[in-house]
Write a protein that holds these residues in place. Structure first.
Motif, PDB file in Angstrom:
ATOM      1  N   ILE A 254       0.841  -1.191   0.000  1.00 41.62           N
ATOM      2  CA  ILE A 254       0.000   0.000   0.000  1.00 41.62           C
ATOM      3  C   ILE A 254       0.882   1.249   0.000  1.00 41.62           C
ATOM      4  O   ILE A 254       1.852   1.339   0.755  1.00 41.62           O
ATOM      5  CB  ILE A 254      -0.907   0.035   1.257  1.00 41.62           C
ATOM      6  N   GLY A 255       0.515   2.227  -0.823  1.00 38.23           N
ATOM      7  CA  GLY A 255       1.187   3.518  -0.832  1.00 38.23           C
ATOM      8  C   GLY A 255       0.263   4.584  -0.262  1.00 38.23           C
ATOM      9  O   GLY A 255      -0.922   4.617  -0.586  1.00 38.23           O
ATOM     10  N   ILE A 256       0.806   5.418   0.606  1.00 37.88           N
ATOM     11  CA  ILE A 256       0.042   6.510   1.210  1.00 37.88           C
ATOM     12  C   ILE A 256       0.707   7.829   0.820  1.00 37.88           C
ATOM     13  O   ILE A 256       1.914   7.981   0.979  1.00 37.88           O
ATOM     14  CB  ILE A 256       0.017   6.407   2.750  1.00 37.88           C
ATOM     15  N   VAL A 257      -0.102   8.764   0.326  1.00 36.41           N
ATOM     16  CA  VAL A 257       0.381  10.114   0.050  1.00 36.41           C
ATOM     17  C   VAL A 257      -0.392  11.055   0.961  1.00 36.41           C
ATOM     18  O   VAL A 257      -1.619  11.120   0.901  1.00 36.41           O
ATOM     19  CB  VAL A 257       0.195  10.516  -1.427  1.00 36.41           C
ATOM     20  N   GLN A 258       0.336  11.769   1.796  1.00 32.56           N
ATOM     21  CA  GLN A 258      -0.249  12.674   2.786  1.00 32.56           C
ATOM     22  C   GLN A 258       0.139  14.105   2.498  1.00 32.56           C
ATOM     23  O   GLN A 258       1.323  14.425   2.385  1.00 32.56           O
ATOM     24  CB  GLN A 258       0.241  12.286   4.184  1.00 32.56           C
ATOM     25  N   ALA A 259      -0.857  14.978   2.396  1.00 28.58           N
ATOM     26  CA  ALA A 259      -0.601  16.411   2.271  1.00 28.58           C
ATOM     27  C   ALA A 259      -0.236  16.967   3.648  1.00 28.58           C
ATOM     28  O   ALA A 259      -0.835  16.596   4.655  1.00 28.58           O
ATOM     29  CB  ALA A 259      -1.835  17.121   1.728  1.00 28.58           C
ATOM     30  N   ARG A 260       0.754  17.860   3.682  1.00 31.82           N
ATOM     31  CA  ARG A 260       1.159  18.470   4.952  1.00 31.82           C
ATOM     32  C   ARG A 260       0.269  19.645   5.351  1.00 31.82           C
ATOM     33  O   ARG A 260       0.174  19.971   6.525  1.00 31.82           O
ATOM     34  CB  ARG A 260       2.610  18.952   4.868  1.00 31.82           C
TER      35      ARG A 260
ATOM     36  N   ALA B 232      -2.591  -1.907   9.812  1.00 30.40           N
ATOM     37  CA  ALA B 232      -1.958  -2.925  10.660  1.00 30.40           C
ATOM     38  C   ALA B 232      -3.002  -3.918  11.173  1.00 30.40           C
ATOM     39  O   ALA B 232      -2.770  -5.133  11.163  1.00 30.40           O
ATOM     40  CB  ALA B 232      -1.222  -2.264  11.821  1.00 30.40           C
ATOM     41  N   ALA B 233      -4.156  -3.417  11.596  1.00 30.10           N
ATOM     42  CA  ALA B 233      -5.224  -4.295  12.086  1.00 30.10           C
ATOM     43  C   ALA B 233      -5.729  -5.227  10.990  1.00 30.10           C
ATOM     44  O   ALA B 233      -6.188  -6.337  11.279  1.00 30.10           O
ATOM     45  CB  ALA B 233      -6.377  -3.455  12.641  1.00 30.10           C
ATOM     46  N   LEU B 234      -5.623  -4.799   9.738  1.00 33.96           N
ATOM     47  CA  LEU B 234      -6.056  -5.618   8.599  1.00 33.96           C
ATOM     48  C   LEU B 234      -4.951  -6.540   8.103  1.00 33.96           C
ATOM     49  O   LEU B 234      -5.140  -7.257   7.123  1.00 33.96           O
ATOM     50  CB  LEU B 234      -6.548  -4.715   7.466  1.00 33.96           C
ATOM     51  N   GLY B 235      -3.814  -6.512   8.761  1.00 39.35           N
ATOM     52  CA  GLY B 235      -2.736  -7.441   8.434  1.00 39.35           C
ATOM     53  C   GLY B 235      -1.689  -6.929   7.468  1.00 39.35           C
ATOM     54  O   GLY B 235      -0.790  -7.677   7.077  1.00 39.35           O
ATOM     55  N   VAL B 236      -1.765  -5.658   7.075  1.00 35.83           N
ATOM     56  CA  VAL B 236      -0.759  -5.112   6.168  1.00 35.83           C
ATOM     57  C   VAL B 236       0.536  -4.914   6.958  1.00 35.83           C
ATOM     58  O   VAL B 236       0.549  -4.231   7.978  1.00 35.83           O
ATOM     59  CB  VAL B 236      -1.214  -3.773   5.540  1.00 35.83           C
ATOM     60  N   ASP B 237       1.591  -5.532   6.484  1.00 38.16           N
ATOM     61  CA  ASP B 237       2.900  -5.432   7.132  1.00 38.16           C
ATOM     62  C   ASP B 237       3.426  -4.006   6.986  1.00 38.16           C
ATOM     63  O   ASP B 237       3.351  -3.419   5.904  1.00 38.16           O
ATOM     64  CB  ASP B 237       3.865  -6.416   6.464  1.00 38.16           C
ATOM     65  N   ALA B 238       3.965  -3.450   8.060  1.00 31.55           N
ATOM     66  CA  ALA B 238       4.507  -2.087   8.021  1.00 31.55           C
ATOM     67  C   ALA B 238       5.559  -1.937   6.929  1.00 31.55           C
ATOM     68  O   ALA B 238       5.687  -0.861   6.334  1.00 31.55           O
ATOM     69  CB  ALA B 238       5.096  -1.712   9.379  1.00 31.55           C
ATOM     70  N   LYS B 239       6.298  -3.005   6.626  1.00 26.85           N
ATOM     71  CA  LYS B 239       7.316  -2.958   5.579  1.00 26.85           C
ATOM     72  C   LYS B 239       6.697  -2.883   4.186  1.00 26.85           C
ATOM     73  O   LYS B 239       7.383  -2.562   3.223  1.00 26.85           O
ATOM     74  CB  LYS B 239       8.223  -4.183   5.662  1.00 26.85           C
ATOM     75  N   SER B 240       5.406  -3.177   4.083  1.00 24.79           N
ATOM     76  CA  SER B 240       4.707  -3.149   2.802  1.00 24.79           C
ATOM     77  C   SER B 240       3.955  -1.836   2.584  1.00 24.79           C
ATOM     78  O   SER B 240       3.145  -1.724   1.671  1.00 24.79           O
ATOM     79  CB  SER B 240       3.725  -4.325   2.716  1.00 24.79           C
ATOM     80  N   ILE B 241       4.217  -0.859   3.458  1.00 26.44           N
ATOM     81  CA  ILE B 241       3.577   0.451   3.356  1.00 26.44           C
ATOM     82  C   ILE B 241       4.643   1.500   3.044  1.00 26.44           C
ATOM     83  O   ILE B 241       5.646   1.589   3.740  1.00 26.44           O
ATOM     84  CB  ILE B 241       2.860   0.830   4.666  1.00 26.44           C
ATOM     85  N   THR B 242       4.405   2.256   1.992  1.00 23.75           N
ATOM     86  CA  THR B 242       5.244   3.410   1.678  1.00 23.75           C
ATOM     87  C   THR B 242       4.413   4.644   1.965  1.00 23.75           C
ATOM     88  O   THR B 242       3.306   4.782   1.450  1.00 23.75           O
ATOM     89  CB  THR B 242       5.668   3.401   0.195  1.00 23.75           C
TER      90      THR B 242
ATOM     91  N   SER C 210       5.069   3.059 -10.820  1.00 21.66           N
ATOM     92  CA  SER C 210       6.095   2.124 -10.343  1.00 21.66           C
ATOM     93  C   SER C 210       5.623   0.673 -10.370  1.00 21.66           C
ATOM     94  O   SER C 210       6.434  -0.235 -10.340  1.00 21.66           O
ATOM     95  CB  SER C 210       6.514   2.483  -8.915  1.00 21.66           C
ATOM     96  N   ASP C 211       4.320   0.474 -10.408  1.00 22.51           N
ATOM     97  CA  ASP C 211       3.725  -0.863 -10.431  1.00 22.51           C
ATOM     98  C   ASP C 211       4.125  -1.696  -9.200  1.00 22.51           C
ATOM     99  O   ASP C 211       4.213  -2.905  -9.269  1.00 22.51           O
ATOM    100  CB  ASP C 211       4.102  -1.594 -11.726  1.00 22.51           C
ATOM    101  N   LYS C 212       4.372  -1.031  -8.074  1.00 27.15           N
ATOM    102  CA  LYS C 212       4.771  -1.710  -6.845  1.00 27.15           C
ATOM    103  C   LYS C 212       3.629  -1.875  -5.855  1.00 27.15           C
ATOM    104  O   LYS C 212       3.795  -2.534  -4.831  1.00 27.15           O
ATOM    105  CB  LYS C 212       5.878  -0.913  -6.138  1.00 27.15           C
ATOM    106  N   TYR C 213       2.474  -1.251  -6.131  1.00 26.84           N
ATOM    107  CA  TYR C 213       1.418  -1.166  -5.123  1.00 26.84           C
ATOM    108  C   TYR C 213       0.128  -1.835  -5.582  1.00 26.84           C
ATOM    109  O   TYR C 213      -0.242  -1.767  -6.741  1.00 26.84           O
ATOM    110  CB  TYR C 213       1.145   0.303  -4.771  1.00 26.84           C
TER     111      TYR C 213
END
Length: 154
Positions: free
Chosen positions: A19-25, A43-53, A73-76
């Motif tokens: 999963i990729g997250i884009v956050q506006a500041r 995290a509660a849904l089982g997504v590994d922290a290492k699999s989150i950008t 990038s075709d990574k997500y």
């Protein structure tokens, strides 16, 4: 057509997803709360922290550029857009709200990639604060469910 509908637990199983997250500041106190709620739910849904950008951009109008780079990038398996636009005294609110929303939708369709849009558009700070946790969690659930659905349909 596709057989029996999968159970809701299967739809929200994020163990194999990137999963990729884009956050506006801009309005950072709100967007930080959105991001915290979103990451906790992932995290509660089982997504590994290492699999989150998770990346940050200046404001809601810049979210689409980062989403596009991630999509290319075709990574997500899914992306999440986080931001907060609060109405001011000028037309700028409408411009930013309309253009950021349209860009997120266009990218999702162009790249056939689920993008959960949690860019809040509110009248005031109180409304934004009232929605920050729920919408952050909702974005995580939408991203995981739609990633699993599109993976199943592919």
């Amino acid at each position: 057509m596709f057989g029996a509908e999968k159970g809701s637990a299967d739809k929200l199983d994020g163990r194999k997803l990137a999963i990729g997250i884009v956050q506006a500041r801009f309005n950072e106190s709100i967007t930080n709360a959105l991001a915290d709620a979103c990451r906790q739910e992932l995290a509660a849904l089982g997504v590994d922290a290492k699999s989150i950008t998770h990346v940050k951009v200046p404001g809601a109008l810049e979210v689409a550029s980062a989403l596009q780079a991630m999509a290319e990038s075709d990574k997500y398996d899914a992306l999440i857009a986080l931001g907060c636009i609060i109405r001011g005294e000028t037309y700028h609110f409408e411009l930013v709200a309309n253009e950021s929303g349209a860009a997120v939708t266009r990218l999702a369709l162009d790249y056939q990639l689920p993008i959960a849009n949690a860019i809040l558009t509110t009248e005031n700070l109180v409304q934004a604060q009232a929605r920050q946790d729920e919408k952050g969690r909702d974005a995580a659930r939408v991203a995981v469910e739609m990633a699993n659905l599109l993976n199943e349909l592919a």
